[in-house]
Motif scaffolding. Structure first.
Motif, PDB file in Angstrom:
ATOM      1  N   GLN A 131     -19.657  -6.491   4.134  1.00 16.44           N
ATOM      2  CA  GLN A 131     -20.710  -5.692   4.436  1.00 16.44           C
ATOM      3  C   GLN A 131     -21.096  -4.418   4.974  1.00 16.44           C
ATOM      4  N   GLN A 132     -19.724  -3.360   4.167  1.00 13.74           N
ATOM      5  CA  GLN A 132     -19.425  -2.176   4.648  1.00 13.74           C
ATOM      6  C   GLN A 132     -19.734  -1.416   3.643  1.00 13.74           C
ATOM      7  N   ARG A 133     -19.584   0.136   4.358  1.00 15.66           N
ATOM      8  CA  ARG A 133     -19.511   0.871   3.088  1.00 15.66           C
ATOM      9  C   ARG A 133     -18.104   1.346   3.563  1.00 15.66           C
ATOM     10  N   ILE A 134     -16.784   1.483   2.934  1.00 18.58           N
ATOM     11  CA  ILE A 134     -16.088   2.730   3.403  1.00 18.58           C
ATOM     12  C   ILE A 134     -15.218   3.470   2.382  1.00 18.58           C
ATOM     13  N   SER A 135     -14.658   4.549   2.783  1.00 16.16           N
ATOM     14  CA  SER A 135     -14.520   5.766   2.178  1.00 16.16           C
ATOM     15  C   SER A 135     -12.553   6.156   2.255  1.00 16.16           C
ATOM     16  N   VAL A 136     -12.071   6.815   0.547  1.00 16.85           N
ATOM     17  CA  VAL A 136     -10.751   7.034   0.711  1.00 16.85           C
ATOM     18  C   VAL A 136     -10.207   8.551   0.228  1.00 16.85           C
ATOM     19  N   VAL A 137      -9.714   8.806   1.057  1.00  8.87           N
ATOM     20  CA  VAL A 137      -9.630  10.685   0.250  1.00  8.87           C
ATOM     21  C   VAL A 137      -7.571  10.827   0.348  1.00  8.87           C
ATOM     22  N   ARG A 138      -7.606  11.440   0.001  1.00  7.69           N
ATOM     23  CA  ARG A 138      -5.602  11.615  -0.136  1.00  7.69           C
ATOM     24  C   ARG A 138      -4.978  11.738   1.163  1.00  7.69           C
ATOM     25  N   GLU A 139      -3.884  10.746   1.471  1.00 11.82           N
ATOM     26  CA  GLU A 139      -3.586  11.591   2.293  1.00 11.82           C
ATOM     27  C   GLU A 139      -3.247  13.375   2.343  1.00 11.82           C
ATOM     28  N   TYR A 171     -19.087  -1.262  -0.645  1.00 11.23           N
ATOM     29  CA  TYR A 171     -18.432  -0.391  -1.222  1.00 11.23           C
ATOM     30  C   TYR A 171     -18.316   0.443  -0.752  1.00 11.23           C
ATOM     31  N   VAL A 172     -17.247   1.437  -1.736  1.00 10.58           N
ATOM     32  CA  VAL A 172     -16.084   1.947  -1.029  1.00 10.58           C
ATOM     33  C   VAL A 172     -16.784   3.676  -2.166  1.00 10.58           C
ATOM     34  N   SER A 173     -16.745   4.812  -1.411  1.00  4.04           N
ATOM     35  CA  SER A 173     -16.596   5.850  -1.722  1.00  4.04           C
ATOM     36  C   SER A 173     -15.424   6.763  -1.885  1.00  4.04           C
ATOM     37  N   PRO A 174     -15.177   7.738  -2.938  1.00  7.60           N
ATOM     38  CA  PRO A 174     -14.304   8.118  -3.102  1.00  7.60           C
ATOM     39  C   PRO A 174     -14.403   9.395  -2.034  1.00  7.60           C
ATOM     40  N   ALA A 175     -13.204  10.482  -2.402  1.00  4.88           N
ATOM     41  CA  ALA A 175     -13.839  11.305  -1.897  1.00  4.88           C
ATOM     42  C   ALA A 175     -14.594  12.621  -2.533  1.00  4.88           C
ATOM     43  N   GLY A 176     -15.272  13.878  -2.139  1.00  2.04           N
ATOM     44  CA  GLY A 176     -15.779  14.793  -2.519  1.00  2.04           C
ATOM     45  C   GLY A 176     -15.103  14.488  -3.524  1.00  2.04           C
ATOM     46  N   ASP A 177     -13.987  15.098  -4.114  1.00  4.09           N
ATOM     47  CA  ASP A 177     -13.539  15.658  -5.610  1.00  4.09           C
ATOM     48  C   ASP A 177     -12.818  14.625  -5.963  1.00  4.09           C
ATOM     49  N   PHE A 178     -13.513  14.105  -6.684  1.00  3.95           N
ATOM     50  CA  PHE A 178     -12.529  12.181  -7.368  1.00  3.95           C
ATOM     51  C   PHE A 178     -12.074  13.225  -8.329  1.00  3.95           C
ATOM     52  N   GLN A 179     -10.929  12.986  -8.590  1.00  9.03           N
ATOM     53  CA  GLN A 179     -10.030  13.245  -9.715  1.00  9.03           C
ATOM     54  C   GLN A 179      -9.758  13.086 -10.760  1.00  9.03           C
ATOM     55  N   THR A 181       0.070   8.314  -5.931  1.00  5.78           N
ATOM     56  CA  THR A 181       1.015   8.932  -4.628  1.00  5.78           C
ATOM     57  C   THR A 181       0.924   6.943  -4.195  1.00  5.78           C
ATOM     58  N   GLY A 182      -0.012   6.494  -4.042  1.00  5.06           N
ATOM     59  CA  GLY A 182       0.210   5.159  -3.116  1.00  5.06           C
ATOM     60  C   GLY A 182      -0.208   5.316  -1.820  1.00  5.06           C
ATOM     61  N   ARG A 183      -0.615   6.039  -1.331  1.00  3.08           N
ATOM     62  CA  ARG A 183      -0.966   6.378  -0.044  1.00  3.08           C
ATOM     63  C   ARG A 183      -2.302   7.315   0.022  1.00  3.08           C
ATOM     64  N   TYR A 184      -3.007   6.985   1.134  1.00  2.96           N
ATOM     65  CA  TYR A 184      -4.679   7.220   1.489  1.00  2.96           C
ATOM     66  C   TYR A 184      -5.135   7.369   2.637  1.00  2.96           C
ATOM     67  N   ILE A 185      -5.973   8.096   3.032  1.00  2.00           N
ATOM     68  CA  ILE A 185      -6.982   8.162   4.749  1.00  2.00           C
ATOM     69  C   ILE A 185      -8.102   6.642   4.034  1.00  2.00           C
ATOM     70  N   LEU A 186      -7.899   6.754   4.700  1.00  2.00           N
ATOM     71  CA  LEU A 186      -9.148   5.238   4.929  1.00  2.00           C
ATOM     72  C   LEU A 186     -10.271   5.411   6.413  1.00  2.00           C
ATOM     73  N   GLY A 187     -11.559   6.450   5.647  1.00  2.55           N
ATOM     74  CA  GLY A 187     -12.490   6.448   6.407  1.00  2.55           C
ATOM     75  C   GLY A 187     -13.680   5.154   6.391  1.00  2.55           C
ATOM     76  N   GLY A 188     -14.615   6.194   7.111  1.00  2.00           N
ATOM     77  CA  GLY A 188     -16.377   4.650   7.041  1.00  2.00           C
ATOM     78  C   GLY A 188     -17.299   5.611   5.989  1.00  2.00           C
ATOM     79  N   GLU A 189     -18.381   5.475   7.007  1.00  2.00           N
ATOM     80  CA  GLU A 189     -19.424   6.504   6.808  1.00  2.00           C
ATOM     81  C   GLU A 189     -19.582   7.960   6.575  1.00  2.00           C
TER      82      GLU A 189
END
Length: 209
Positions: free
Chosen positions: A201-209, A147-155, A161-169
């Motif tokens: 079987q994990q949830r991850i999240s992504v945010v702009r670098e 499950y891939v959650s976007p950042a709070g502001d999903f534009q 840019t091809g760049r992002y920070i990988l986060g978790g829960e």
């Protein structure tokens, strides 16, 4: 690698197809009606009409389903259950375009983004429906889901840019204190996960670098 993008005619779905094709992957777009994507392989079918045979030859299935009206919000859980049932016990991975409202904002994981006092009331029903679907997904040990959650502001119109920070829960902020990502960079992160398969079987999240 063979990838199916479900609900591929949506804004995110089309970008997922485009990103996967750009990497030379074998992509099939699945959506109701006519093909509005860049894919040459297309299945015109409603998500709820899909069968196990429709999905049996894919390495990865990406679920880009979305619903926003009050009467359709329960379909978040129903659609995810349907896809899980079709893929149960198979080697095919299921990647889900998720929401940000269920990301945690405390180390104890007791409060979510949607619990914050400044979270817009208009989006609370959607966040609740998606959180309920994620809760049910977590209970599925018979499916290789991510499950891939976007950042709070999903534009939707943001640049790639091809760049992002990988986060978790937990909700992750970048060095500028932002929680934002474009649809295009989210697609980059999703296809990266499709290729790597590092978070089954994990949830991850992504945010702009």
């Amino acid at each position: 690698m063979k990838i199916a993008v479900i609900c591929a005619n949506g804004k995110e779905g089309k970008l997922l197809v485009k990103e996967a094709l750009a990497r030379g992957l074998d992509v099939t777009a699945v959506a109701r009606g006519e093909n509005k994507t860049a894919a040459t392989k297309f299945v015109s079918k409603d998500l709820f009409d899909l069968t196990a045979d429709d999905l049996k030859n894919f390495d990865v299935v990406i679920d880009a389903f979305g619903a926003w009206s009050p009467e359709t919000l329960p379909l978040h859980g129903a659609s995810l259950k349907h896809l899980c049932d079709l893929l149960s016990g198979t080697a095919t991975r299921l990647l889900v375009v998720g929401g940000a409202g269920s990301l945690y904002i405390d180390k104890e994981h007791s409060l979510c983004v949607a619990d914050a006092p400044d979270f817009p009331n208009a989006f609370k029903p959607l966040a609740a429906a998606m959180a309920a679907a994620l809760k049910d997904l977590r209970a599925r040990r018979d499916v290789r889901w991510t499950y891939v959650s976007p950042a709070g502001d999903f534009q939707a119109e943001g640049e790639r840019t091809g760049r992002y920070i990988l986060g978790g829960e937990e909700l992750t902020l970048n060095s500028r204190g932002e929680s934002a990502i474009s649809y295009a960079d989210y697609a980059v992160a999703m296809i990266d996960e499709a290729e790597s398969g590092r978070h089954v079987q994990q949830r991850i999240s992504v945010v702009r670098e």
